[in-house]
Design an enzyme around this catalytic site. Structure first.
Site, short mmCIF file in Angstrom:
data_model
loop_
_atom_site.label_atom_id
_atom_site.label_comp_id
_atom_site.label_asym_id
_atom_site.label_seq_id
_atom_site.Cartn_x
_atom_site.Cartn_y
_atom_site.Cartn_z
N ASP A 26 0.84 -1.20 0.00
CA ASP A 26 0.00 0.00 0.00
C ASP A 26 0.88 1.26 0.00
O ASP A 26 1.99 1.25 0.52
CB ASP A 26 -0.92 -0.02 1.22
CG ASP A 26 -2.09 0.94 1.07
OD1 ASP A 26 -2.35 1.42 -0.06
OD2 ASP A 26 -2.75 1.23 2.08
N GLY A 27 0.33 2.32 -0.58
CA GLY A 27 1.01 3.62 -0.54
C GLY A 27 1.55 4.10 -1.87
O GLY A 27 2.24 5.13 -1.92
N GLY A 29 -0.11 5.45 -4.35
CA GLY A 29 -0.74 6.72 -4.71
C GLY A 29 -0.12 7.87 -3.93
O GLY A 29 0.19 8.93 -4.49
N HIS A 43 2.20 3.43 -9.10
CA HIS A 43 2.01 2.00 -9.39
C HIS A 43 3.18 1.45 -10.20
O HIS A 43 3.62 0.32 -9.99
CB HIS A 43 0.70 1.78 -10.15
CG HIS A 43 -0.53 2.12 -9.34
ND1 HIS A 43 -0.64 1.78 -8.01
CD2 HIS A 43 -1.68 2.77 -9.67
CE1 HIS A 43 -1.82 2.21 -7.56
NE2 HIS A 43 -2.45 2.81 -8.54
N LEU A 137 11.24 -20.39 -4.63
CA LEU A 137 10.28 -19.50 -3.98
C LEU A 137 8.96 -19.63 -4.73
O LEU A 137 8.97 -19.72 -5.96
CB LEU A 137 10.78 -18.05 -4.07
CG LEU A 137 9.82 -16.95 -3.61
CD1 LEU A 137 9.75 -16.91 -2.08
CD2 LEU A 137 10.25 -15.58 -4.13
C1 IPE Z 1 -5.41 -2.86 -0.19
O1 IPE Z 1 -5.03 -1.55 -0.43
C2 IPE Z 1 -5.38 -3.64 -1.45
C3 IPE Z 1 -4.09 -3.75 -2.11
C4 IPE Z 1 -2.93 -3.34 -1.69
C5 IPE Z 1 -4.14 -4.43 -3.36
P1 IPE Z 1 -6.12 -0.39 -0.52
O2 IPE Z 1 -5.34 0.89 -0.57
O3 IPE Z 1 -7.06 -0.63 -1.62
O4 IPE Z 1 -6.87 -0.55 0.88
P2 IPE Z 1 -7.94 0.39 1.59
O5 IPE Z 1 -9.08 0.56 0.65
O6 IPE Z 1 -7.27 1.70 1.86
O7 IPE Z 1 -8.29 -0.34 2.84
C1 IPE Z 2 -1.62 0.21 -3.33
O1 IPE Z 2 -1.39 1.55 -3.37
C2 IPE Z 2 -1.77 -0.38 -4.70
C3 IPE Z 2 -3.12 -0.89 -5.01
C4 IPE Z 2 -4.11 -0.91 -4.18
C5 IPE Z 2 -3.30 -1.39 -6.34
P1 IPE Z 2 -2.58 2.59 -3.35
O2 IPE Z 2 -2.95 2.91 -4.76
O3 IPE Z 2 -3.68 2.12 -2.50
O4 IPE Z 2 -1.86 3.85 -2.70
P2 IPE Z 2 -2.48 4.89 -1.69
O5 IPE Z 2 -3.06 4.12 -0.55
O6 IPE Z 2 -3.53 5.65 -2.44
O7 IPE Z 2 -1.33 5.74 -1.30
MG MG Z 3 -4.13 2.39 -0.55
#
Ligand code: IPE
Ligand code: IPE
Ligand code: MG
Length: 265
Positions: A26-27, A29, A43, A137
Site C-alpha cells: 500500500d502507498g 498513490g 504504481h 520460492l
Molecule cells: C489494499 O489496499 C489492497 C491492495 C494493496 C491491493 P487499498 O489501498 O485498496 O486498501 P484500503 O481501501 O485503503 O483499505
Molecule cells: C496500493 O497503493 C496499490 C493498489 C491498491 C493497487 P494505493 O494505490 O492504495 O496507494 P495509496 O493508498 O492511495 O497511497
Molecule cells: Mg491504498
C-alpha cells in the site's frame, strides 16, 4: 502440494526466517502525490519494488511470498486507474515471467479471474504452467482477491464435490478448497503505507500470523525495509495459545536476529 499445517489444529513449527510472508503493498498513490506525479506513476514504481522484494525474499530463504496486488474492492477506483493496473499486470507478465523461471520461482495467481480480460488470464495460466515445477520460492499474486470471496468459493466448491458435508464439516474438509491451499499459513504479514487494517486480505489464513505495519510507502520498500520487518518478527514470541513457560527452551526467535539489517542485501 505440501500438506499445510493448521495453526488452530496443531502448533506449527516456527523458523527464524518466516517461511511465508504475505504483504499488502500500500502507498503507491501517496508516493506519487508526494512527488506531484499522477497516481499511476506510483504504481509503476510499485511494480519495481515487487521485483526487489521477490529477489530479497529468495535470498533470505523465504519460501512463499504472497503479494496483494488488487483487491475485490479496488474495482471501485476510477476506471482509468483500474485499466492502468490491468495493463501493468499484462506488461509485467510479458517482461518478468522468463526471469522468474530462470530464478527457479514458481508463480501463482489467486483471486477471481472471471472479471479479467482473456489475454491477461491466458498470460497468467501460461506463467503458472511454465513455472509450476520451480522450487526456490513460490510467488503468489492476489488479484481480484478478497478474503470473503475466498471462503465463500471454498465452501461452494467443497459442497459441490461433497454434498453430504452440508450436514456438517470441519477445517480439514474446507481448507483444501481455499485458493492458497498449496501454502502454509503466513508467518509474517506486512502492510506498508501506514494503514493498520487487513482490507479483506487473507481472513482465514492470518489466524496466527505475526502482523507488522510500517509507514514506509510500497515503492520505497527495499531489502533493508524487509530486514526490519524480519527482525521485528524474530523478536516475537509465537505462543499459539500456550503460555511462555510452556514453550520449548530456546524457542524464542530473538537469538537469531539479523546482525546488520540492510547489509544482508
Ligand atoms: C489494499 O489496499 C489492497 C491492495 C494493496 C491491493 P487499498 O489501498 O485498496 O486498501 P484500503 O481501501 O485503503 O483499505
Ligand atoms: C496500493 O497503493 C496499490 C493498489 C491498491 C493497487 P494505493 O494505490 O492504495 O496507494 P495509496 O493508498 O492511495 O497511497
Ligand atoms: Mg491504498
Amino acid at each position: 502440494m505440501t500438506n499445510p499445517v493448521s495453526s488452530t489444529l496443531e502448533v506449527p513449527e516456527t523458523r527464524r526466517i518466516p517461511r511465508h510472508v504475505a504483504v499488502i503493498m500500500d502507498g503507491n498513490g501517496r508516493w506519487a502525490r508526494q512527488r506531484f506525479l499522477p497516481r499511476v506513476a506510483g504504481h509503476r514504481r510499485g511494480a519495481e519494488a515487487v521485483r526487489n522484494a521477490v529477489r530479497a525474499c529468495a535470498e533470505r530463504g523465504v519460501e512463499y511470498l504472497t503479494l496483494f496486488a488488487f483487491s475485490s474492492e479496488n474495482w471501485r477506483r476510477p476506471p482509468d486507474e483500474v485499466s492502468f493496473l490491468m495493463q501493468l499486470f499484462v506488461v509485467a507478465l510479458e517482461q518478468e515471467v522468463e526471469k522468474l523461471h530462470e530464478n527457479d520461482v514458481s508463480f501463482r495467481v489467486v483471486g477471481d479471474l472471471g472479471r479479467f480480460e482473456p489475454k491477461l488470464v491466458r498470460l497468467i495460466r501460461e506463467a503458472e504452467a511454465l513455472t509450476a515445477g520451480n522450487r526456490r520460492l513460490t510467488l503468489t499474486i492476489a488479484a481480484n482477491y478478497g478474503g470473503r470471496w475466498d471462503m465463500l468459493q471454498a465452501v461452494h466448491r467443497m459442497l459441490r464435490d461433497h454434498p453430504e458435508l452440508a450436514a456438517g464439516f470441519g477445517e480439514g474438509d474446507f481448507t483444501p478448497y481455499l485458493a492458497l491451499n498449496y501454502a502454509p499459513e503466513p508467518d509474517l504479514f506486512i502492510r506498508t503505507g501506514g494503514e493498520q487494517r487487513i482490507s479483506n486480505f487473507l481472513l482465514w489464513q492470518l489466524a496466527y500470523t505475526e502482523l507488522y505495519f510500517t509507514d514506509t510507502l510500497w515503492p520505497d520498500f527495499d531489502a533493508a525495509a524487509l530486514d526490519r520487518a524480519i527482525v521485528s518478527y524474530q523478536q516475537r514470541e509465537r505462543r499459539f495459545g500456550r503460555t511462555s513457560e510452556q514453550l520449548p527452551a530456546g524457542a524464542g526467535l530473538a537469538a537469531y536476529r539479523i546482525e546488520n539489517p540492510g547489509d544482508a542485501a
